[in-house]
Design an enzyme around this catalytic site. Structure first.
Site, PDB file in Angstrom:
ATOM      1  CE1 TYR A 135      -3.432   2.864   1.130  1.00 34.75           C
ATOM      2  CE2 TYR A 135      -1.627   3.498   2.583  1.00 34.75           C
ATOM      3  CZ  TYR A 135      -2.827   3.785   1.980  1.00 34.75           C
ATOM      4  OH  TYR A 135      -3.423   4.997   2.213  1.00 34.75           O
ATOM      5  CG  ASP A 180      -9.580  -0.774   1.039  1.00 32.25           C
ATOM      6  OD1 ASP A 180      -8.825  -1.589   1.594  1.00 32.25           O
ATOM      7  OD2 ASP A 180      -9.565   0.438   1.300  1.00 32.25           O
ATOM      8  CE  LYS A 199      -9.875  -3.667   5.713  1.00 33.13           C
ATOM      9  NZ  LYS A 199      -9.194  -2.372   5.844  1.00 33.13           N
TER      10      LYS A 199
HETATM   11  C1  B12 Z   1     -11.414   7.263  -3.069  1.00 30.67           C
HETATM   12  C2  B12 Z   1     -11.273   8.023  -1.784  1.00 30.67           C
HETATM   13  C3  B12 Z   1     -10.057   7.955  -1.123  1.00 30.67           C
HETATM   14  C4  B12 Z   1      -8.854   7.236  -1.711  1.00 30.67           C
HETATM   15  C5  B12 Z   1      -8.213   8.151  -2.758  1.00 30.67           C
HETATM   16  C6  B12 Z   1      -7.586   7.372  -3.877  1.00 30.67           C
HETATM   17  C7  B12 Z   1      -7.128   8.294  -4.936  1.00 30.67           C
HETATM   18  N1  B12 Z   1      -6.094   7.870  -5.577  1.00 30.67           N
HETATM   19  O1  B12 Z   1      -7.691   9.334  -5.159  1.00 30.67           O
HETATM   20  C8  B12 Z   1      -7.989   7.005  -0.424  1.00 30.67           C
HETATM   21  C9  B12 Z   1      -8.334   5.649   0.160  1.00 30.67           C
HETATM   22  C10 B12 Z   1      -6.483   7.089  -0.627  1.00 30.67           C
HETATM   23  C11 B12 Z   1      -8.536   8.076   0.495  1.00 30.67           C
HETATM   24  C12 B12 Z   1      -7.878   8.516   1.604  1.00 30.67           C
HETATM   25  C13 B12 Z   1      -8.358   9.473   2.483  1.00 30.67           C
HETATM   26  N2  B12 Z   1      -9.557  10.061   2.471  1.00 30.67           N
HETATM   27 CO1  B12 Z   1     -10.790   9.784   1.063  1.00 30.67          CO
HETATM   28  N3  B12 Z   1     -12.283   9.410  -0.106  1.00 30.67           N
HETATM   29  C14 B12 Z   1     -12.352   8.758  -1.235  1.00 30.67           C
HETATM   30  C15 B12 Z   1     -13.809   8.776  -1.734  1.00 30.67           C
HETATM   31  C16 B12 Z   1     -14.412   7.440  -1.341  1.00 30.67           C
HETATM   32  C17 B12 Z   1     -14.052   8.979  -3.224  1.00 30.67           C
HETATM   33  C18 B12 Z   1     -13.359  10.181  -3.863  1.00 30.67           C
HETATM   34  C19 B12 Z   1     -13.436   9.995  -5.339  1.00 30.67           C
HETATM   35  O2  B12 Z   1     -12.552   9.356  -5.900  1.00 30.67           O
HETATM   36  N4  B12 Z   1     -14.516  10.488  -6.000  1.00 30.67           N
HETATM   37  C20 B12 Z   1     -14.698  10.367  -7.419  1.00 30.67           C
HETATM   38  C21 B12 Z   1     -14.188  11.605  -8.164  1.00 30.67           C
HETATM   39  C22 B12 Z   1     -14.332  11.417  -9.660  1.00 30.67           C
HETATM   40  O3  B12 Z   1     -14.967  12.702  -7.744  1.00 30.67           O
HETATM   41  P1  B12 Z   1     -14.344  14.111  -7.274  1.00 30.67           P
HETATM   42  O4  B12 Z   1     -13.097  13.874  -6.491  1.00 30.67           O
HETATM   43  O5  B12 Z   1     -15.415  14.867  -6.608  1.00 30.67           O
HETATM   44  O6  B12 Z   1     -13.950  14.836  -8.611  1.00 30.67           O
HETATM   45  C23 B12 Z   1     -14.903  15.442  -9.467  1.00 30.67           C
HETATM   46  C24 B12 Z   1     -15.200  16.881  -9.132  1.00 30.67           C
HETATM   47  O7  B12 Z   1     -15.097  17.196  -7.760  1.00 30.67           O
HETATM   48  C25 B12 Z   1     -14.295  17.676  -9.977  1.00 30.67           C
HETATM   49  N5  B12 Z   1     -12.924  17.918  -9.568  1.00 30.67           N
HETATM   50  C26 B12 Z   1     -12.169  17.340  -8.619  1.00 30.67           C
HETATM   51  N6  B12 Z   1     -10.957  17.876  -8.609  1.00 30.67           N
HETATM   52  C27 B12 Z   1     -10.932  18.808  -9.566  1.00 30.67           C
HETATM   53  C28 B12 Z   1      -9.936  19.685  -9.959  1.00 30.67           C
HETATM   54  C29 B12 Z   1     -10.205  20.582 -10.984  1.00 30.67           C
HETATM   55  C30 B12 Z   1      -9.177  21.537 -11.400  1.00 30.67           C
HETATM   56  C31 B12 Z   1     -11.473  20.593 -11.597  1.00 30.67           C
HETATM   57  C32 B12 Z   1     -11.734  21.522 -12.646  1.00 30.67           C
HETATM   58  C33 B12 Z   1     -12.443  19.734 -11.201  1.00 30.67           C
HETATM   59  C34 B12 Z   1     -12.177  18.843 -10.186  1.00 30.67           C
HETATM   60  O8  B12 Z   1     -14.264  16.903 -11.146  1.00 30.67           O
HETATM   61  C35 B12 Z   1     -14.276  15.504 -10.820  1.00 30.67           C
HETATM   62  C36 B12 Z   1     -15.043  14.788 -11.869  1.00 30.67           C
HETATM   63  O9  B12 Z   1     -16.350  15.253 -11.940  1.00 30.67           O
HETATM   64  C37 B12 Z   1     -14.413   9.955  -0.917  1.00 30.67           C
HETATM   65  C38 B12 Z   1     -15.891   9.801  -0.547  1.00 30.67           C
HETATM   66  C39 B12 Z   1     -16.777  10.104  -1.709  1.00 30.67           C
HETATM   67  N7  B12 Z   1     -17.598   9.170  -2.125  1.00 30.67           N
HETATM   68  O10 B12 Z   1     -16.724  11.186  -2.272  1.00 30.67           O
HETATM   69  C40 B12 Z   1     -13.536   9.962   0.356  1.00 30.67           C
HETATM   70  C41 B12 Z   1     -13.279  11.282   1.046  1.00 30.67           C
HETATM   71  C42 B12 Z   1     -13.043  12.354   0.020  1.00 30.67           C
HETATM   72  N8  B12 Z   1     -12.000  11.012   1.860  1.00 30.67           N
HETATM   73  C43 B12 Z   1     -12.011  11.604   2.945  1.00 30.67           C
HETATM   74  C44 B12 Z   1     -10.956  11.502   3.892  1.00 30.67           C
HETATM   75  C45 B12 Z   1     -11.147  12.219   5.227  1.00 30.67           C
HETATM   76  C46 B12 Z   1      -9.781  10.776   3.587  1.00 30.67           C
HETATM   77  C47 B12 Z   1      -8.601  10.625   4.531  1.00 30.67           C
HETATM   78  C48 B12 Z   1      -8.130  11.955   5.064  1.00 30.67           C
HETATM   79  C49 B12 Z   1      -8.947   9.627   5.640  1.00 30.67           C
HETATM   80  C50 B12 Z   1      -7.814   9.398   6.560  1.00 30.67           C
HETATM   81  N9  B12 Z   1      -7.837  10.112   7.668  1.00 30.67           N
HETATM   82  O11 B12 Z   1      -6.980   8.564   6.289  1.00 30.67           O
HETATM   83  C51 B12 Z   1      -7.542   9.911   3.668  1.00 30.67           C
HETATM   84  C52 B12 Z   1      -6.368  10.819   3.373  1.00 30.67           C
HETATM   85  C53 B12 Z   1      -6.120  11.114   1.959  1.00 30.67           C
HETATM   86  C54 B12 Z   1      -5.339  12.349   1.726  1.00 30.67           C
HETATM   87  N10 B12 Z   1      -4.141  12.524   2.244  1.00 30.67           N
HETATM   88  O12 B12 Z   1      -5.850  13.205   1.048  1.00 30.67           O
HETATM   89  C55 B12 Z   1     -13.274  12.382   3.220  1.00 30.67           C
HETATM   90  C56 B12 Z   1     -13.090  13.888   3.084  1.00 30.67           C
HETATM   91  C57 B12 Z   1     -13.946  14.637   4.102  1.00 30.67           C
HETATM   92  C58 B12 Z   1     -13.796  16.065   3.886  1.00 30.67           C
HETATM   93  N11 B12 Z   1     -14.641  16.664   3.075  1.00 30.67           N
HETATM   94  O13 B12 Z   1     -12.892  16.638   4.448  1.00 30.67           O
HETATM   95  C59 B12 Z   1     -14.259  11.736   2.190  1.00 30.67           C
HETATM   96  C60 B12 Z   1     -15.382  12.667   1.716  1.00 30.67           C
HETATM   97  C61 B12 Z   1     -14.840  10.486   2.904  1.00 30.67           C
HETATM   98  C62 B12 Z   1     -15.532  10.809   4.193  1.00 30.67           C
HETATM   99  N12 B12 Z   1     -16.821  11.001   4.207  1.00 30.67           N
HETATM  100  O14 B12 Z   1     -14.901  10.846   5.239  1.00 30.67           O
HETATM  101  N13 B12 Z   1      -9.752   8.514   0.090  1.00 30.67           N
HETATM  102  C1  LIG Z   2      -3.039  -0.441   4.468  1.00 29.31           C
HETATM  103  C2  LIG Z   2      -3.502   0.947   4.691  1.00 29.31           C
HETATM  104  N1  LIG Z   2      -2.740   1.799   5.356  1.00 29.31           N
HETATM  105  C3  LIG Z   2      -3.128   3.064   5.576  1.00 29.31           C
HETATM  106  C4  LIG Z   2      -4.336   3.554   5.130  1.00 29.31           C
HETATM  107  C5  LIG Z   2      -4.738   4.942   5.496  1.00 29.31           C
HETATM  108  O1  LIG Z   2      -4.179   5.966   4.803  1.00 29.31           O
HETATM  109  P1  LIG Z   2      -2.851   6.722   5.249  1.00 29.31           P
HETATM  110  O2  LIG Z   2      -1.842   6.223   4.312  1.00 29.31           O
HETATM  111  O3  LIG Z   2      -3.192   8.161   5.094  1.00 29.31           O
HETATM  112  O4  LIG Z   2      -2.544   6.338   6.669  1.00 29.31           O
HETATM  113  C6  LIG Z   2      -5.150   2.705   4.417  1.00 29.31           C
HETATM  114  C7  LIG Z   2      -6.432   3.210   3.910  1.00 29.31           C
HETATM  115  O5  LIG Z   2      -7.135   2.643   3.191  1.00 29.31           O
HETATM  116  C8  LIG Z   2      -4.726   1.373   4.184  1.00 29.31           C
HETATM  117  O6  LIG Z   2      -5.482   0.529   3.500  1.00 29.31           O
END
Ligand code: B12
Ligand SMILES: Cc1ncc(COP(=O)(O)O)c(C=O)c1O
Ligand code: B12
Ligand SMILES: Cc1ncc(COP(=O)(O)O)c(C=O)c1O
Lengths: 245, 523, 245, 523
Positions: free
Chosen positions: B265, B300, B372
């Site tokens: 990861y 996941d 899990k």
């Molecule tokens: C996938 C995901 C992750 C993945 C990300 C993988 C990756 N490579 O991106 C992983 C597992 C890594 C992750 C981690 C975390 N996540 Co997260 N994650 C999500 C999740 C489930 C989906 C986001 C997503 O991919 N949406 C799909 C895309 C296509 O949509 P989008 O981002 O909105 O983008 C669209 C528009 O917004 C816009 N857009 C976006 N960016 C831009 C930029 C420009 C320039 C333009 C024009 C348009 C644009 O266009 C896109 C297409 O339409 C959301 C929940 C949700 N369902 O929304 C939580 C969510 C965003 N995560 C959240 C959190 C808190 C975290 C963590 C901080 C949790 C933690 N403490 O570990 C971590 C830290 C990550 C970090 N350092 O940023 C919260 C954020 C809460 C908040 N509003 O503050 C959410 C909402 C979940 C929740 N309810 O708690 N996450």
């Molecule tokens: C193995 C593992 N480590 C850590 C995290 C949490 O993210 P961070 O790297 O910010 O601690 C995840 C979240 O899905 C995870 O699957």
């Protein structure tokens, strides 16, 4: 003047559903407190239809209420950037050929500590999102996607290096207003370097509104459901606007 | 266990052989290396703790001193110098920590007789081992006492206020609502810190710092509510990121019961250097194994990053690799909480069948593993009502396939970190669904050659060809070429590369030795 | 003074979930109208997190908002009849023996056009509800359940015939306030005949509150989750109270 | 169809024989009787329509005139006198209706030559038959044209504003959201009116009056939205209560596609006299059969009134009886929308399996019947989130057992009659679940001797012993003794008993004759 009110099943019945938690034990007194609270928001009637215990001192309520408040729909100004009128990829490419006459350059990243790349990828990567290709596929655009957790400083340096027309910033995490801090820092950095006017600055993310972005000093902000089309349309039009000015 | 999918045993065996072949050169590499955090973890087990006035933790101070003194000094293992200082000063561990925090440099103390060091170290090993074994015994005792009171699958809820004291309130509420497992989510970006903050903390973004004191505070709170609810409440944190093994060590000392911990990861999703990650994950897993802590792997993340339908095979491949690396760190199957997730686009026709198939496949291929299962997140939207329906089906699939650890989905996933009421609604939904469909798993069979069965066969086949390719390429190169999760990670790139350490011929790590012995990993 | 506010995940954060429909097309303008409407209820912040089309001219919104309004919990007076302190069947029967010394008589029905008998059955029938026996099983009570759609007139005649102490009325349908019309008619009939004081009048139903019932001239009203215990306790205490007066 | 439950064919056959034996004396009774509403229904088919200034409908005026003139005059059939008046006055039907509304008394007109009456009546029969056949042809054409565009099961939504014009708005919205069937719920207590109101109405409680004009208004609206959505939208109302056959007649004339219609519902749940109900249901079903209208029976009411787990067998028994009575009224299986419901206490362990079993049992025992499946209502509460979860599982079971007509559950069931958004959420949930689990039915098998299979066997066994008891007792006595739905209904008690009519030797009802002929019910 076009007055609208919430609608349940009859015009102007004003019906609204609410749910919330109160830091009090569950019971008749809590339900009455919940009801009074809803009435204090100006609702005329409120029925608490459900309450349940969440913890010793916390309880949750579901309520249906009736408002007499209304809004003049005609006076509402929509402030979202993704207009329905965006051009598609072909149209944008044609527009670039005709009105700009060179390839334009776009740099994007998830900045600060944000690692949610899926959104910016959806806008920039070849394959795009929901059958809307990303900027990389546009023949008139050179697009560089720097990925996750890019410091603002580094992003600006890169934008200068590749002579970008526009910088795209994605901010997904909004807890404790991190996005605001980070976006503000970006604009301040640009301004400190006297570069603000050099770039078209675009912000995006699910909780980013156009209003907010503009307030923070960006040219535009895009929220949920944005496609590359919207972003590209905005950028190319803005470039032409700047050329003219 | 009777099979519903009739997956060919030879194929599964073949995949396991491939995993072994893929992991083998990596394990060879690992065994020749340590890292700054592995050393710090050993120091922590020895008793190094506390921080200097700038907040730099004692284990970091020690390791930094050694590095600064002589770039090769760490090749002998940091414990050597720390114990040397103990012997030399005659200090207690606590006194030495204070001394180090105040500026005392262990690197500058000439080495005493190695015998003495070895003897003192053995004492420290015994102290740590006794504490960890005690924790383990306590857990087993409580689980015995409250036998049958937990949900099956275990209901896993997160808390993420950023403030450990608020977290405690949320966790208590969650436990009394019915949660079996509380995971304290870490603050954004802690995974990229090359140190573990010290003391109780109240300021995190989207999560709370993992610190030993925070562990202690939450552990005590959960023990208390557990006594009240007559359920052993498991505590989870993240042995992940740049401090994997240190957090595992802290968790072992404070009786954490589960750890997010994945073999790749950090590389793929946090851009941490690959060598560093592989080295770190092994030592952390050895600690987890000894502590009886279940690891939760991060499959996941493949599905939130890429398309869950298309890339299903990457999950299975990763499960095989995580399993292999876990075995080679001494973790038995029952401590391997292999991950997977319900992340397909909800608009896919037959999607439910594919999810069911994937979950059942994991169940059958990893029958003894407490799988899990992660909820829908990516396709959650502001439509909380639709989200609730998706979570209902997710709960269904989890129960219908006998998953082990069930991470509850929140209806507000796309909106905010969970409100207290969101968490309640999640538990309530799961308990309703799972109680209502109790017995479904044993009552149902799948049609031969049906969609569900065929899908599983298909994914297994794809997994095998993918693993064959990885095997041919070699894991390091495969990662570099972007075969996993569609990201390319250069071998010498990524965070923390500089913290990799080649073990010297005199490398001294009595904790590692002890673990190896106890876990039967001696060659 | 004990001030409480809605609670999301931090004390006093004031978080509330809302959903409602507006008679306008779905889109950016609708979302902004929804947001403004929520703000017009005194919420300080509002995020419209979802909108969808229901029909050409109707759209639905899900919003999360933050209120600064609070309520003084100490000042709230719970007004529900089913107190936590109800006696159970044994206790009621003992109470009757000791304080009343004769069997008491209770008549009940779903009145007007209401045919929802399950609720009144839950209170009156032998088997009761949720492991709480109904009034018919009480040794100290003679209970007559007249069933569905009983006219008020007929119910009163029957109550006179069996010399009832208490009359129980169930009202489940509340659309267009039918329950209010019907309950009012019942009390007016009694009063016209000079019989109001002759009976203890008890109303019940999922949407019946004590407040409403008392306002309409009943002695008490019981809502959701009532058991026979609550009703019996109320009646026997009231009888004793009347004896004393 | 392949079986998943392996119910013994002999038992099912035995139950059907019992149903036949139970129904047979009742059918004999029915065939010797008519009722005021049967007569009014025949008048309506003849063209009687309109109302006097007090709102008394012309069919009621005519029947009341005959009754008043001579208590036995109705024994000859009301059509005789109505047609007599037509012949006598030379009026068009419309003109005669106006004349009757103005006070003209058909009972006082001496009878013309019977030949003339018969001939004129035959014309009227042809007119009505042509119109009904035309409706049927139109429906078939449209269903052909839009083939494959409806959902399976059909999604059925109610509208209930009380105002037909508001209902139209709600219905349009519902259809555009994806509904296949719109049911206009009737106002509280219309079932106990012994007449059908006339004209468009805007004042109902919890529902809208069933009137012919209201039917017409809604039919036109649904046809319009159907063209737009390219789906044939079915319209449903209630041929139930004291005016069963009249409403069936109106529905046939206005192209309604489904009718709530149960052989015993009125008796048990509305305290309508049993003889009256049995007589009325037959004639209404003959009309429905001819009009190609699907009946929806009311078994769900057994489950909201009594315990759904304990009394499951009463549902199956009622289905067998409804089927038998339907066959004897000429309704083919494909027009028999037998009812059942998902009404068990959600807190029952294994409850989901029992629901699945019950639904699958209905599917296997009535393979060609478009089963109508009702959502959870009784255990719905103000907890709309829990309600949504329950509806999700209900949607699941419906699809998992291939139900025909799916009545959507509302998350606000316990709160109010549906808001527009509640209805949308219901459709959206069902479409998500059903699309996602498409194929599940064919992919799944039940374990022999498992909970699901055993439950079905058990219910069938209980049903048979119950029906044996009813057979022994006789249906009329069984109802009187409270064997059904735990209510006792005296034979000569209940509403509408006075409206029962013994057919005289010269009973004249050319519509009944025509229907019998066309439906092959001639003895
Ligand atoms: C996938 C995901 C992750 C993945 C990300 C993988 C990756 N490579 O991106 C992983 C597992 C890594 C992750 C981690 C975390 N996540 Co997260 N994650 C999500 C999740 C489930 C989906 C986001 C997503 O991919 N949406 C799909 C895309 C296509 O949509 P989008 O981002 O909105 O983008 C669209 C528009 O917004 C816009 N857009 C976006 N960016 C831009 C930029 C420009 C320039 C333009 C024009 C348009 C644009 O266009 C896109 C297409 O339409 C959301 C929940 C949700 N369902 O929304 C939580 C969510 C965003 N995560 C959240 C959190 C808190 C975290 C963590 C901080 C949790 C933690 N403490 O570990 C971590 C830290 C990550 C970090 N350092 O940023 C919260 C954020 C809460 C908040 N509003 O503050 C959410 C909402 C979940 C929740 N309810 O708690 N996450
Ligand atoms: C193995 C593992 N480590 C850590 C995290 C949490 O993210 P961070 O790297 O910010 O601690 C995840 C979240 O899905 C995870 O699957
Ligand atoms: C079952 C049911 C029916 C059954 C009733 C069977 C029967 N024999 O009772 C049938 C199918 C016949 C029916 C019909 C109709 N129903 Co209905 N029905 C329901 C349903 C699903 C459950 C009610 C129930 O049994 N609850 C369980 C009992 C135990 O709870 P309870 O009644 O609240 O009783 C408790 C307390 O309230 C209290 N209590 C109740 N009465 C009394 C009396 C006293 C003296 C005391 C002390 C306490 C007390 O104690 C009880 C135990 O705790 C509700 C929806 C719901 N989930 O609530 C709709 C509901 C009540 N029905 C409704 C409607 C509109 C109708 C119809 C008018 C529909 C129509 N147009 O045809 C018809 C007409 C019936 C009529 N004439 O009254 C609406 C009412 C809306 C409103 N508030 O106005 C509801 C809410 C459904 C909806 N959302 O539309 N219904
Ligand atoms: C067969 C049948 N008729 C009628 C109704 C409706 O009730 P009412 O009798 O008020 O028309 C139902 C309701 O469930 C029913 O099942």
């Amino acid at each position: 003047m076009h007055v609208v009110r919430p609608y349940g099943d009859t015009m102007d019945d004003g019906k609204v559903q609410l749910s919330f938690t109160l830091p009090v034990p569950n019971g008749a007194k809590g339900r009455e407190a919940a009801r009074k609270l809803v009435l204090s928001w100006g609702f005329k009637e409120c029925e608490v239809v459900h309450s349940t215990v969440l913890a010793d001192d916390f309880s949750m309520y579901v309520a249906y209420a009736k408002t007499e408040q209304s809004i003049d729909y005609d006076s509402v100004v929509a402030d979202e950037a993704s207009a329905d009128a965006s051009m598609d990829m072909e149209a944008v490419d044609a527009f670039i050929k005709e009105h700009i006459g060179r390839k334009i350059v776009v740099v994007g990243a998830c900045t600060g500590f944000d690692a949610h790349t899926v959104g910016i990828d959806a806008i920039m990567n070849m394959k795009g999102f929901n059958h809307h290709y990303g900027l990389e596929r546009y023949t008139g655009i050179d697009a560089y996607n720097l990925g996750a957790q890019v410091p603002n400083e580094k992003l600006i340096d890169y934008a200068l290096k590749v002579k970008a027309d526009a910088i795209l910033i994605s901010q997904v995490v909004t807890q404790k207003d991190t996005h605001i801090h980070n976006m503000t820092e970006f604009v301040e950095l640009l301004e400190a370097k006297g570069l603000r006017e050099r770039f078209i600055c675009v912000a995006g993310g699910p909780r980013i509104g156009n209003k907010l972005a503009v307030e923070l000093g960006f040219d535009v902000g895009f929220g949920r459901g944005t496609y590359a089309d919207d972003v590209a349309t905005f950028i190319v039009k803005k470039i032409v606007e700047k050329q003219k000015a | 266990m009777s099979t519903k999918l009739h997956l060919p045993k030879e194929s599964i065996d073949h995949a396991r052989q491939l995993a072994r072949a893929i992991a083998s050169p990596v394990v060879d590499f690992i065994d020749k290396h340590s890292s700054v955090t592995v050393e710090r973890a050993a120091l922590r087990l020895a008793g190094a703790d506390g921080a200097n006035p700038d907040g730099v933790p004692v284990p970091n101070l020690v390791v930094d001193q050694l590095r600064a003194a002589d770039p090769t000094m760490l090749e002998d293992g940091a414990v050597l110098r720390y114990v040397n200082a103990l012997v030399r000063t005659g200090d207690s561990v606590g006194a030495l920590n204070a001394r180090v925090a105040a500026g005392y440099n262990v690197a500058q103390q000439p080495l005493v007789d190695r015998e003495k060091i070895v003897k003192k170290a053995a004492e420290l090993v015994t102290t740590a081992a006794d504490r960890i074994k005690g924790n383990r015994a306590h857990r087993e005792l409580k689980q015995e006492e409250f036998h049958g009171r937990n949900n099956s699958p275990l209901l896993y809820l997160i808390v993420a206020t950023g403030n450990i004291y608020e977290d405690v309130k949320q966790a208590r509420a969650a436990a009394s609502q019915g949660a079996d497992v509380i995971a304290v989510i870490r603050t954004t970006a802690q995974s990229l810190l090359d140190y573990v903050p010290f003391g109780p903390t109240t300021e995190g973004f989207g999560g709370t710092y993992a610190t030993q004191e925070n562990f202690r505070i939450m552990r005590a709170a959960l023990d208390e509510v557990g006594e009240k609810e007559k359920r052993y409440i498991l505590l989870t944190n993240y042995a992940s990121g740049l401090c994997m093994p240190e957090i595992a060590a802290m968790g072992a000392l404070e009786r954490l019961d589960m750890m997010l911990n994945d073999s790749m990861y950090g590389i793929l999703f946090r851009d941490i250097n690959m060598y560093r990650t592989f080295v770190d994950q092994k030592f952390s897993r050895m600690i987890d194994a000894y502590a009886g802590s279940i690891i939760n792997t991060g499959e996941d993340n493949y599905l939130t990053t890429s398309d869950a339908f298309e890339k299903a095979y990457t999950v299975l491949a990763s499960q095989f690799l995580n399993e292999r690396f876990a075995y080679s760190a001494g973790l038995p199957a029952r401590l391997q909480g292999l991950g997977h997730a319900f992340e397909m686009d909800p608009s896919i026709k037959n999607g439910f069948l594919y999810e069911l198939s994937q979950a059942q496949m994991a169940r059958e291929i990893f029958p003894e593993h407490p799988l899990k299962y992660m909820p829908p997140t990516k396709f959650m939207s502001g439509d909380v009502f639709k989200g609730l329906a998706m979570n209902t089906l997710f709960n269904f699939v989890s129960k219908a396939t006998n998953q082990g650890i069930h991470l509850l989905g929140m209806l507000t996933e796309a909106v905010h970190t969970p409100f207290m009421m969101d968490r309640f609604l999640a538990v309530d939904n799961a308990r309703y669904v799972m109680n209502n469909m109790e017995g479904f798993y044993d009552d149902i069979e799948f049609k031969k050659d049906g969609i569900i069965v065929n899908r599983a066969h298909d994914v297994l086949t794809k997994t095998i060809s993918f693993m064959e390719e990885v095997e041919k390429t070699g894991l390091f190169d495969a990662i570099e070429q972007g075969l996993f999760a569609e990201v390319k990670r250069p071998k010498d790139g990524g965070k923390g590369f500089e913290g990799l350490i080649k073990k010297g011929p005199a490398y001294f790590n009595p904790f590692e030795d002890h673990l190896k012995r106890e876990l039967g990993l001696e060659r």
